[in-house]
Design an enzyme around this catalytic site. Structure first.
Site, PDB file in Angstrom:
ATOM      1  N   ARG A  87     -47.560 -17.179 -31.742  1.00 44.09           N
ATOM      2  CA  ARG A  87     -48.598 -18.177 -31.411  1.00 44.09           C
ATOM      3  C   ARG A  87     -50.006 -17.611 -31.413  1.00 44.09           C
ATOM      4  NH1 ARG A  87     -44.005 -21.948 -29.910  1.00 44.09           N
ATOM      5  NH2 ARG A  87     -44.260 -21.118 -27.597  1.00 44.09           N
ATOM      6  N   PHE A 118     -42.060 -28.504 -38.659  1.00 42.36           N
ATOM      7  CA  PHE A 118     -40.992 -28.311 -37.746  1.00 42.36           C
ATOM      8  C   PHE A 118     -41.849 -28.131 -36.286  1.00 42.36           C
ATOM      9  CE2 PHE A 118     -39.963 -26.595 -41.806  1.00 42.36           C
ATOM     10  CZ  PHE A 118     -38.819 -27.234 -41.896  1.00 42.36           C
ATOM     11  N   ASP A 141     -42.322 -33.213 -38.298  1.00 49.94           N
ATOM     12  CA  ASP A 141     -40.754 -33.085 -37.279  1.00 49.94           C
ATOM     13  C   ASP A 141     -40.121 -34.455 -37.808  1.00 49.94           C
ATOM     14  OD1 ASP A 141     -40.053 -30.887 -35.046  1.00 49.94           O
ATOM     15  OD2 ASP A 141     -38.939 -32.774 -34.766  1.00 49.94           O
ATOM     16  N   ALA A 183     -38.225 -32.465 -43.319  1.00 49.94           N
ATOM     17  CA  ALA A 183     -39.199 -31.505 -43.717  1.00 49.94           C
ATOM     18  C   ALA A 183     -39.319 -31.230 -45.221  1.00 49.94           C
ATOM     19  CB  ALA A 183     -39.401 -30.451 -42.972  1.00 49.94           C
ATOM     20  N   ASP A 231     -41.777 -23.262 -38.859  1.00 48.94           N
ATOM     21  CA  ASP A 231     -40.898 -22.518 -37.911  1.00 48.94           C
ATOM     22  C   ASP A 231     -39.634 -23.456 -37.975  1.00 48.94           C
ATOM     23  OD1 ASP A 231     -40.038 -21.493 -35.799  1.00 48.94           O
ATOM     24  OD2 ASP A 231     -41.220 -22.263 -34.236  1.00 48.94           O
ATOM     25  N   CYS A 271     -35.325 -18.258 -37.068  1.00 47.82           N
ATOM     26  CA  CYS A 271     -34.712 -17.859 -35.604  1.00 47.82           C
ATOM     27  C   CYS A 271     -33.153 -17.489 -36.194  1.00 47.82           C
ATOM     28  CB  CYS A 271     -34.745 -19.092 -34.880  1.00 47.82           C
ATOM     29  SG  CYS A 271     -34.295 -20.577 -35.422  1.00 47.82           S
TER      30      CYS A 271
END
Length: 395
Positions: free
Chosen positions: A210, A229, A251, A278, A298, A338
């Site tokens: 960030r 997201f 979101d 999304a 993300d 992730c």
């Protein structure tokens, strides 16, 4: 402590420090897994009987043993737990001047089965293995001793506990857990949900990434930002603080969008919110011809297990294609994953291919991964899960 013996040749990973023993690596004739209780401390030995270290066992899990020490007969208990948590706390205090960070990151801090986030005076823990679950009372006592927190929340309502044969629940272990907390990061103050939040309340792993976006926002004051997201608006609210002219949050969660809106409003930004799936919303924006100076993607882990790889890869590719189409000429795309099952090269190549199909150039300006309070175990590639890329798409 009883001993679990490995099959011949199955000791190589452990010798370089890996902390997992899979059930098919155990010599069940010499050490039948069913003879052990979930969470029981054990020594682990190679086929020749040489002890490689100690850990705890769960015969019901694919990961049959999780190592906690390279010494024999060193069980996971209050003494070892206190020593490891004291070490992880000292390391965080060297890195951060304020008490907002991941205090313990499982295998990265040599405590498999434990994640703990520190949100100022409040701590949220997730305990995901049988061996660590046995230590719950000791854990709470040690955290109270080390930090004197106002509250400790056990957020144990996670699917991985079911794989260990453990009950899923959420309960207060100490003090009174407030509905929300405040965290500080990159010069920004965010309100976050605690008892009803996602994961352990905040995603500190993206802190460095960030921050990497901030100079580009500052250099183009008044820019438009799409934070997809978004959860509580971490990327978008920080962009608003640093000069973004408009921010749109996306979101599925109404609660997340409410927090995102509030966090943007705290720095004087009236943000747009878009609730829903999304992929559908990104496609709607493309049909409407909308574009942004900066698009942040993300998403959650689309590939949680190897068998999900094909479907997950398609989802990642689709999200990145749609996201790229929403970037104005001369704008930026920040894309993240992730999922440790998605390699960094694969994510980078998705954007490269999408840009090529659209006859657009792409420059890679920044490559990031999880922050230092989410340490990577060098012998365990599974612990290096987060990857982030920032692309510039020139006119």
């Amino acid at each position: 402590m009883e001993t679990i013996f490995l099959k011949k040749g199955e000791d190589r990973r452990l010798r370089v420090g890996h902390l997992w023993v899979f059930s098919n690596e155990v010599d069940v004739k010499r050490s039948p897994l069913t003879s052990f209780a979930p969470g029981q401390p054990v020594n682990v030995a190679d086929a020749g009987g040489r002890v490689l270290g100690s850990g705890y066992v769960n015969p019901a899990s694919l990961i049959a043993v999780r190592m906690v020490s390279r010494k024999a007969d060193e069980a996971l208990g209050p003494d070892l737990l206190r020593r490891r948590l004291s070490d992880s706390l000292a390391l965080r205090q060297r890195m951060f001047s304020r008490p907002f960070y991941r205090l313990c990151h499982g295998e990265g801090d040599f405590l498999p089965g434990l994640v703990a986030d520190r949100h100022g005076d409040h701590i949220v823990c997730q305990i995901t293995t049988a061996g660590m679950d046995v230590q719950t009372d000791a854990l709470v006592s040690i955290l109270d001793e080390l930090l004197h927190p106002a509250s400790i929340l056990l957020d144990n309502d996670v699917a991985s506990r079911s794989l260990e044969g453990l009950e899923r629940f959420q309960r207060t272990a100490l003090g009174t857990v407030p509905e929300e907390a405040v965290v500080e990061e990159n010069g920004m103050t965010y309100a976050i949900p605690l008892s009803g939040g996602q994961k352990t309340g905040w995603f500190y792993d993206q802190r460095v990434n960030r921050a990497a976006l901030t100079p580009f926002v500052q250099a183009q004051r008044g820019c438009s930002v799409l934070d997809a997201f978004c959860y509580a608006g971490s990327f978008g609210a920080l962009a608003a603080k640093n000069g973004a002219g408009s921010v749109a949050f996306m979101d599925t969660s109404a609660q997340a969008l409410d927090y995102a809106r509030r966090n943007a409003a705290s720095v004087g930004c009236e943000a747009e919110t878009l609730q829903g799936d999304a992929l559908s919303l990104l496609a709607d924006l493309r049909r409407e011809g909308r574009q942004f100076d900066i698009v942040c993607l993300d998403p959650p882990a689309f590939i949680k297990r190897k068998k999900d790889a094909k479907q997950g890869l398609e989802a990642y590719a689709r999200v990145n294609e749609l996201g790229l189409d929403l970037v104005k000429p001369g704008g930026m795309l920040m894309t993240c994953s992730c999922s440790h099952h998605l390699e960094a090269d694969a994510l980078r190549n998705m954007v490269t291919r999408a840009a090529g199909k659209r006859r657009r150039f792409a420059r890679l300006l920044f490559q990031g991964f999880q922050g230092p309070d989410h340490p990577i175990h060098p012998a365990m590639p599974e612990t290096a899960y987060l990857k982030t890329f920032l692309f510039h798409l020139p006119e």
